[in-house]
Write a protein that holds these residues in place. Structure first.
Motif, short mmCIF file in Angstrom:
data_model
loop_
_atom_site.label_atom_id
_atom_site.label_comp_id
_atom_site.label_asym_id
_atom_site.label_seq_id
_atom_site.Cartn_x
_atom_site.Cartn_y
_atom_site.Cartn_z
N UNK A 74 37.44 55.20 44.03
CA UNK A 74 37.02 54.22 43.58
C UNK A 74 36.00 53.47 44.53
N UNK A 75 35.19 52.65 43.79
CA UNK A 75 33.86 52.26 44.44
C UNK A 75 33.51 50.76 44.12
N UNK A 76 33.19 50.18 45.36
CA UNK A 76 32.78 48.72 45.01
C UNK A 76 34.06 47.87 44.76
N UNK A 77 33.71 46.91 43.56
CA UNK A 77 34.96 46.04 43.43
C UNK A 77 35.51 46.32 42.14
N UNK A 78 36.68 45.61 42.07
CA UNK A 78 37.42 45.87 40.79
C UNK A 78 37.08 44.84 39.72
N UNK A 79 37.59 44.49 38.61
CA UNK A 79 37.20 43.62 37.63
C UNK A 79 37.32 42.02 38.28
N UNK A 80 38.17 41.79 39.22
CA UNK A 80 38.37 40.64 39.71
C UNK A 80 37.47 40.32 41.00
N UNK A 81 36.58 41.43 41.20
CA UNK A 81 35.67 41.34 42.35
C UNK A 81 36.40 41.32 43.83
N UNK A 82 37.81 42.08 43.85
CA UNK A 82 38.44 42.46 44.89
C UNK A 82 38.24 44.02 45.09
N UNK A 83 38.50 44.34 46.16
CA UNK A 83 38.57 45.81 46.32
C UNK A 83 39.91 46.49 45.44
N UNK A 84 39.44 47.78 45.13
CA UNK A 84 40.38 48.43 44.15
C UNK A 84 41.61 48.53 45.06
N UNK A 85 42.69 48.48 44.54
CA UNK A 85 44.11 48.94 44.92
C UNK A 85 44.68 50.16 43.98
N UNK A 86 44.89 51.09 44.84
CA UNK A 86 45.39 52.16 44.23
C UNK A 86 47.00 52.57 44.85
N UNK A 87 47.61 53.22 43.96
CA UNK A 87 49.07 53.32 44.35
C UNK A 87 49.25 54.65 44.77
#
Ligand code: AMP
Ligand code: MG
Length: 337
Positions: free
Chosen positions: A202-215
């Motif tokens: 994951x790189x940069x930000x997610x569509x909401x502009x936050x860091x990517x969260x993975x499980x």
């Protein structure tokens, strides 16, 4: 022509000019991949032009097809399968791609003292997890297993025992994820997530502009997430005994990960191990190695390595789990400890 009419025309043209590019764009495109016998997903944050999206999807598709064509052991006509079929110690010329992955696999083998070993293919077959069957006794198979029995000579692979065969399944998915991420970076994207069979970059930000969260999955299949973590700039890969296993007649189960020093399926208290590393290829290979090594040996090894962290989820009493992690593994966002 009246002034009003010209004004209306100008406003109309401006409107079309400002809307047209947006009509040609897709926001936060996300699509599935089917590759290496599993599923994956790519998501890009932000607007992407339809033309660009089409071409980036094509390149990614071709890239993954190439990885498969080079290093799958499930098709007999791949480069790796042809090397495996060669029962000879003659040098065998292969692509730069295969050389790079084999070199990397041998480095991880050395670093993990052989817990990761790309020569386990006949054992994987023997235990019923490979594309072929191998009824020979384990002791006999072990004579052609061992990462020191294969070497890279310039652009060629050389076996020191003719029966040696390679299996890159424990590193190829991660390599594939790295390749897809490279395609996206080269195309100028800075915010994206790539996942293949649970291995993620994951790189940069997610569509909401936050860091990517993975499980990190709960090793008890079907129970959702065990822990969520923010991922940025590092790759995450997981190996576990819960995804691919067989059941013995006595009801005990054994995993698809082989302990190369015994030739037997790895047996330990590890339910799963997740690794954060700079590349997904490293994370993937290390997760497999750490599953074999267990937390006792594996944690100190990883702790000493910059940029690498690991989380072990261990079977405990009464079907519960306990965790052990390196100091740098993010402990935030525990969903179900
Ligand atoms: P992974 O799911 O990434 O842990 O990879 C597991 C796969 O890698 C197995 O299905 C085998 O094909 C292969 N494999 C099993 N044991 C090992 C090992 N000790 N080192 C390298 N590859 C292995
Ligand atoms: Mg792996």
């Amino acid at each position: 022509m009246g002034f009003k009419y010209i004004l209306l025309l100008v406003v109309g043209v401006l409107l079309v000019l400002s809307v047209a590019p947006r009509l040609n764009r897709v926001s936060n495109p996300s699509w599935e991949l089917e590759t290496m016998g599993t599923w994956g997903n790519v998501t890009i944050s932000g607007p992407v032009s339809k033309t660009e999206l089409r071409s980036v999807k094509n390149v990614i598709g071709m890239e993954l097809e190439m990885v498969n064509r080079v290093m799958s052991t499930w098709q007999s006509d791949t480069e790796l399968s042809r090397f495996n079929a060669l029962e000879s110690t003659e040098p065998f010329a292969v692509s730069a791609q295969l050389i790079a992955v084999v070199n990397h696999a041998l480095q991880v083998a050395e670093w993990t003292d052989g817990a990761f070993d790309p020569t386990v293919k006949p054992l994987v077959d023997h235990w019923g997890f490979g594309p072929e069957t191998d009824p020979a006794p384990v002791a006999e198979i072990m004579e052609s297993v061992g990462w020191r029995k294969v070497s890279v000579l310039d652009k060629m692979l050389v076996k020191s025992v003719p029966e040696l065969q390679l299996d890159l399944s424990a590193i190829a998915k991660g390599y594939g994820v790295d390749r897809v991420a490279d395609v996206l970076r080269l195309a100028g994207f800075e915010n994206f997530l790539v996942e293949i069979g649970g291995e993620v970059v994951a790189e940069g930000a997610n569509p909401k502009g936050k860091r990517w969260q993975v499980g990190v999955e709960n090793p008890r299949a079907g129970e959702g997430l065990f822990q969520a973590l923010e991922l940025s700039g590092r790759a995450l890969a997981t190996s576990g005994d819960y995804r691919n296993f067989r059941i013995r007649e006595d009801g005990t189960r054994y995993s698809h990960i082989i302990n190369p020093s015994t030739g037997m399926p790895a047996e330990s208290d590890v339910a799963s191990v997740s690794v954060l590393a700079p590349s997904c290829m490293d994370a993937d290979a290390l997760a497999t190695a750490l599953f074999v090594m267990g937390a006792g040996k594996g944690l100190p090894l990883v702790e000493a390595r910059d940029g690498v962290d690991a989380l072990f989820i261990l079977h405990s009493t009464n079907k519960t789990f306990v965790t052990r992690a390196t100091s740098g593994f993010p402990d935030r966002g525990i969903i179900n400890p």
